[in-house]
Design an enzyme around this catalytic site. Structure first.
Site, PDB file in Angstrom:
ATOM      1  CG  PHE A   1      -1.908   0.976   1.549  1.00  0.00           C
ATOM      2  CD1 PHE A   1      -2.995   1.753   0.802  1.00  0.00           C
ATOM      3  CD2 PHE A   1      -1.905   2.297   2.087  1.00  0.00           C
ATOM      4  CE1 PHE A   1      -2.987   2.614   0.617  1.00  0.00           C
ATOM      5  CE2 PHE A   1      -2.764   2.980   2.025  1.00  0.00           C
ATOM      6  CZ  PHE A   1      -3.121   3.534   2.016  1.00  0.00           C
ATOM      7  N   GLY A   2       0.652   2.285  -0.779  1.00  0.00           N
ATOM      8  CA  GLY A   2       1.267   3.163  -0.940  1.00  0.00           C
ATOM      9  C   GLY A   2       0.236   4.420  -1.017  1.00  0.00           C
ATOM     10  CE1 TYR A   3       2.208   7.682   4.172  1.00  0.00           C
ATOM     11  CE2 TYR A   3       2.329   4.512   3.877  1.00  0.00           C
ATOM     12  CZ  TYR A   3       2.792   6.161   5.242  1.00  0.00           C
ATOM     13  OH  TYR A   3       3.485   5.685   6.152  1.00  0.00           O
ATOM     14  N   GLY A   4       2.312   8.138  -0.523  1.00  0.00           N
ATOM     15  CA  GLY A   4       3.298   8.816  -0.327  1.00  0.00           C
ATOM     16  C   GLY A   4       3.237   8.864  -1.509  1.00  0.00           C
ATOM     17  CB  SER A   5       6.791   9.249  -3.021  1.00  0.00           C
ATOM     18  OG  SER A   5       7.533   8.185  -2.204  1.00  0.00           O
TER      19      SER A   5
ATOM     20  CD  GLU B   1       9.409   4.230   1.129  1.00  0.00           C
ATOM     21  OE1 GLU B   1       8.242   4.756   1.967  1.00  0.00           O
ATOM     22  OE2 GLU B   1       8.740   4.562  -0.420  1.00  0.00           O
TER      23      GLU B   1
END
Length: 235
Positions: A16-20, A109
């Site tokens: 899950f990606g919520y930023g870049s 990350e």
């Protein structure tokens, strides 16, 4: 998914990606699904990777992290968070590339972030997916906590590092979220981006009409001079 949280080679691995990661996806994914997770709040309260991701060690930039809503509710935050949904993108990684991608993500990350697993809800109503997510928890030294929004926007505006201006990260995130769904906007991100544009307008004034006219005239003069020179040469 195995009991120890690791994914076997032939099992599905979702991130899950919520930023870049929304606009700069990981390598070797074969599915990209917009959607959301619940129980969290997204905030620009994390120092960038190695303190030079979008800034310098002396003036580190800011990136987003997720905060458990139950903990966030105990904090004095300037921004409300009316929605329980944090929108982003889930990526399914090709089974034979999982180990490679995990190594890549640990480098990209891991500074200040820890691995968690959470339920992801696809925007199209498909069944829930268990995804891995990197979160900068409040007990890591890169976590900054609540900040005055205007001061935070000013800090983001002035921060620049090897990965580029910190403001680009903020504006790209705003645009990426707006592109996921009519419901995927984030009030915290939108407010910071609006404040940043206000700072830009104040500190980077648009040239006056007279100056623009002068520049257009100079360009026209250069074009005419170039044409006359070409004609003289018989070209």
């Amino acid at each position: 998914m195995s009991a120890d949280g690791l994914t076997a080679e032939k099992e599905e691995f979702w991130l899950f990606g919520y930023g870049s990661l929304i606009w700069k996806p990981p390598p070797h994914f074969d599915q990209r699904v917009p959607g959301y997770v619940t129980g969290y709040v997204r905030r620009f309260w994390q120092v960038g990777r190695y303190q030079d991701h979008r800034g310098t060690p002396e003036a580190p930039g800011r990136v987003v992290t997720l905060i458990e809503r139950s903990f966030w509710e105990t904090l004095d935050d300037h921004h409300p968070s009316g929605s329980d949904r944090v929108w982003g993108t889930a990526y399914r990684i090709q089974p034979d590339k999982v180990a490679e991608v995990r190594d890549y993500l640990d480098i990209r990350e891991i500074n200040g972030y820890t691995v968690h697993y959470t339920d992801f809800h696809p925007a199209d109503g498909s069944p829930v997916i268990k995804t891995l997510v990197y979160i900068g928890t409040p007990d890591n030294e890169q976590f900054m906590g609540p900040q005055d929004p205007q001061k935070l926007a000013e800090h983001i505006y002035t921060s620049v590092g090897p990965s580029g201006p910190n403001k680009d990260y903020l504006l790209c995130l705003e645009a990426a979220l707006d592109g996921l769904s009519p419901e995927s906007g984030d009030g915290h991100i939108t407010d910071l981006a609006s404040r940043l544009r206000g700072i830009e307008k104040r500190l980077e004034p648009v040239p006056s009409p007279d100056q623009e006219a002068i520049e257009r005239e100079l360009e026209k003069r250069e074009s005419i001079d170039g044409l006359e020179e070409t004609e003289k040469r018989g070209l």
